[in-house]
Design a protein around this motif. Structure first.
Motif, mmCIF file in Angstrom:
data_model
loop_
_atom_site.group_PDB
_atom_site.id
_atom_site.type_symbol
_atom_site.label_atom_id
_atom_site.label_comp_id
_atom_site.label_asym_id
_atom_site.label_seq_id
_atom_site.Cartn_x
_atom_site.Cartn_y
_atom_site.Cartn_z
ATOM 1 N N ILE A 114 56.636 72.438 70.170
ATOM 2 C CA ILE A 114 57.454 72.992 71.008
ATOM 3 C C ILE A 114 56.892 73.219 72.562
ATOM 4 C CG2 ILE A 114 58.013 75.586 71.779
ATOM 5 C CD1 ILE A 114 59.893 74.140 69.761
ATOM 6 N N MET A 115 55.271 72.977 72.421
ATOM 7 C CA MET A 115 54.531 72.734 73.507
ATOM 8 C C MET A 115 53.679 71.778 73.335
ATOM 9 S SD MET A 115 52.094 75.955 73.216
ATOM 10 C CE MET A 115 50.789 75.434 74.282
ATOM 11 N N PRO A 116 52.819 71.028 74.067
ATOM 12 C CA PRO A 116 52.064 69.937 74.069
ATOM 13 C C PRO A 116 50.707 70.486 73.033
ATOM 14 C CG PRO A 116 52.510 70.128 76.209
ATOM 15 C CD PRO A 116 53.240 71.265 75.643
ATOM 16 N N GLN A 117 50.310 69.728 72.086
ATOM 17 C CA GLN A 117 49.445 69.787 71.197
ATOM 18 C C GLN A 117 48.079 69.843 72.186
ATOM 19 O OE1 GLN A 117 47.199 71.285 68.994
ATOM 20 N NE2 GLN A 117 49.326 70.736 67.534
ATOM 21 N N LEU A 118 47.085 71.016 72.318
ATOM 22 C CA LEU A 118 46.200 70.922 73.248
ATOM 23 C C LEU A 118 44.803 70.718 72.621
ATOM 24 C CD1 LEU A 118 47.073 74.211 74.864
ATOM 25 C CD2 LEU A 118 47.472 72.123 75.722
ATOM 26 N N LEU A 119 44.797 70.689 71.216
ATOM 27 C CA LEU A 119 43.644 70.327 70.413
ATOM 28 C C LEU A 119 43.648 69.224 69.399
ATOM 29 C CD1 LEU A 119 42.922 74.113 69.649
ATOM 30 C CD2 LEU A 119 41.655 72.734 71.274
ATOM 31 N N PRO A 120 42.862 68.437 69.267
ATOM 32 C CA PRO A 120 42.865 67.564 68.271
ATOM 33 C C PRO A 120 42.954 67.902 66.781
ATOM 34 C CG PRO A 120 40.754 67.630 68.796
ATOM 35 C CD PRO A 120 41.406 68.753 69.501
ATOM 36 N N HIS A 121 43.463 67.219 65.816
ATOM 37 C CA HIS A 121 43.660 67.487 64.550
ATOM 38 C C HIS A 121 44.501 68.495 64.098
ATOM 39 C CE1 HIS A 121 40.642 64.346 64.103
ATOM 40 N NE2 HIS A 121 39.797 64.969 65.051
ATOM 41 N N PRO A 122 45.565 68.657 64.477
ATOM 42 C CA PRO A 122 46.456 69.860 64.275
ATOM 43 C C PRO A 122 46.615 70.110 62.657
ATOM 44 C CG PRO A 122 47.903 68.090 64.994
ATOM 45 C CD PRO A 122 46.450 67.712 65.181
ATOM 46 N N ARG A 123 46.782 69.164 62.028
ATOM 47 C CA ARG A 123 46.819 69.395 60.600
ATOM 48 C C ARG A 123 45.808 70.202 60.050
ATOM 49 N NH1 ARG A 123 51.012 66.589 58.186
ATOM 50 N NH2 ARG A 123 50.109 66.699 55.957
ATOM 51 N N ALA A 128 43.230 75.184 58.181
ATOM 52 C CA ALA A 128 42.003 76.239 58.363
ATOM 53 C C ALA A 128 42.842 77.793 58.436
ATOM 54 C CB ALA A 128 41.121 75.962 59.640
ATOM 55 N N ILE A 129 43.645 77.683 59.277
ATOM 56 C CA ILE A 129 44.518 78.931 59.531
ATOM 57 C C ILE A 129 44.965 79.239 57.827
ATOM 58 C CG2 ILE A 129 46.309 80.027 60.493
ATOM 59 C CD1 ILE A 129 46.038 78.153 62.968
ATOM 60 N N LEU A 176 52.760 74.898 53.454
ATOM 61 C CA LEU A 176 54.053 74.542 53.238
ATOM 62 C C LEU A 176 54.327 73.455 54.525
ATOM 63 C CD1 LEU A 176 56.555 74.100 51.805
ATOM 64 C CD2 LEU A 176 57.565 76.091 52.598
ATOM 65 N N ALA A 177 54.155 73.963 55.895
ATOM 66 C CA ALA A 177 54.375 73.186 56.808
ATOM 67 C C ALA A 177 53.383 71.848 56.892
ATOM 68 C CB ALA A 177 54.328 74.014 58.202
ATOM 69 N N VAL A 178 52.260 71.958 56.476
ATOM 70 C CA VAL A 178 51.200 70.785 56.481
ATOM 71 C C VAL A 178 51.877 69.809 55.247
ATOM 72 C CG1 VAL A 178 49.091 70.142 56.009
ATOM 73 C CG2 VAL A 178 49.635 72.024 57.580
ATOM 74 N N ALA A 179 52.290 70.382 54.096
ATOM 75 C CA ALA A 179 52.465 69.570 53.025
ATOM 76 C C ALA A 179 54.037 68.627 53.114
ATOM 77 C CB ALA A 179 52.544 70.462 51.643
ATOM 78 N N ALA A 182 56.215 63.936 57.104
ATOM 79 C CA ALA A 182 56.029 64.182 58.306
ATOM 80 C C ALA A 182 57.208 64.104 59.210
ATOM 81 C CB ALA A 182 55.278 62.853 59.049
ATOM 82 N N GLY A 183 58.363 63.557 59.042
ATOM 83 C CA GLY A 183 59.743 63.753 59.594
ATOM 84 C C GLY A 183 59.339 62.825 60.567
ATOM 85 N N HIS A 184 59.827 63.645 61.765
ATOM 86 C CA HIS A 184 59.655 62.827 63.068
ATOM 87 C C HIS A 184 58.557 63.342 63.929
ATOM 88 C CE1 HIS A 184 63.555 60.923 63.449
ATOM 89 N NE2 HIS A 184 64.051 62.070 62.839
ATOM 90 N N ILE A 185 57.441 64.233 63.255
ATOM 91 C CA ILE A 185 56.542 64.649 63.673
ATOM 92 C C ILE A 185 55.226 63.699 63.429
ATOM 93 C CG2 ILE A 185 54.697 66.301 63.736
ATOM 94 C CD1 ILE A 185 56.895 68.376 63.255
ATOM 95 N N GLN A 186 54.614 63.000 64.456
ATOM 96 C CA GLN A 186 53.762 62.122 64.248
ATOM 97 C C GLN A 186 52.396 62.575 64.552
ATOM 98 O OE1 GLN A 186 54.606 58.967 62.780
ATOM 99 N NE2 GLN A 186 56.604 59.757 62.651
#
Length: 187
Positions: A114-123, A128-129, A176-179, A182-186
């Motif tokens: 929805i917004m640009p990823q500001l930090l590396p390694h989002p998965r 961690a969250i 669940l979101a991480v598992a 990937a769909g279109h999210i790269q």
């Protein structure tokens, strides 16, 4: 700035391609015939948005408490069996928690693109969250979480009814979101 019809068409094309897993960007005419939905890709976008909304609301509540608000504050502080508060968070600590929750919201919004990823390694950040909230839901075996021993205080009742289940739901939705594929999210 007003959007042109071509801009609207391009945005709809990107959205529809994301939802269906196909690419309709090159087509002249839109045909809204049935196409199977790419459900994992949709959930991979929707779950982090829901998480972000929850984090923003809870962060706003912490800001309210840091500014001196009292609604709901009494039942959010763990107490021992004698009714003494185990924590005495000041405004600075409460603002720090609010900032942390906003950080979690930004990570989720970036993960959903929805917004640009500001930090590396989002998965890894999402995992961690999830770990943080899973540990919070489990608790420390005395006053907090599903494993608490003291269950009679106002906080303990609210924790059993609302706080720990919310933490577990947040942990599971992050996992669940991480598992999901990937769909279109790269990444």
């Amino acid at each position: 700035m007003t959007a042109s019809p071509e801009h609207d068409k391009k945005c709809f094309s990107r959205f529809w391609g994301y939802v269906t897993g196909g690419d309709i960007a090159g087509r002249q005419e839109f045909s809204l015939t049935y196409q199977p939905l790419n459900l994992p890709a949709i959930m991979q976008m929707i779950l982090p948005i829901i998480n972000a909304c929850v984090f923003i609301l809870i962060s706003m509540l912490h800001v309210y408490w840091a500014l001196g608000g009292e609604w709901g504050y009494i039942t959010t502080i763990p107490t021992d069996s004698n009714g003494r508060r185990l924590l005495r968070p000041g405004p600075l600590g409460t603002f720090a928690v609010a900032a942390g929750l906003l950080f979690f919201a930004v990570v989720n919004l970036g993960y959903s693109q929805i917004m640009p990823q500001l930090l590396p390694h989002p998965r890894y950040l999402m995992m961690a969250i999830a770990a943080i909230f899973l540990l919070r839901a489990i608790g420390e075996f005395r006053y907090i979480g599903f494993t608490k021993k003291y269950r009679t205080s106002a906080f303990a009742k609210m924790d059993s009814r609302y706080f720990s289940p919310l933490c577990l739901a947040l942990a599971l939705s992050h996992l669940l979101a991480v598992a999901l594929p990937a769909g279109h999210i790269q990444y």
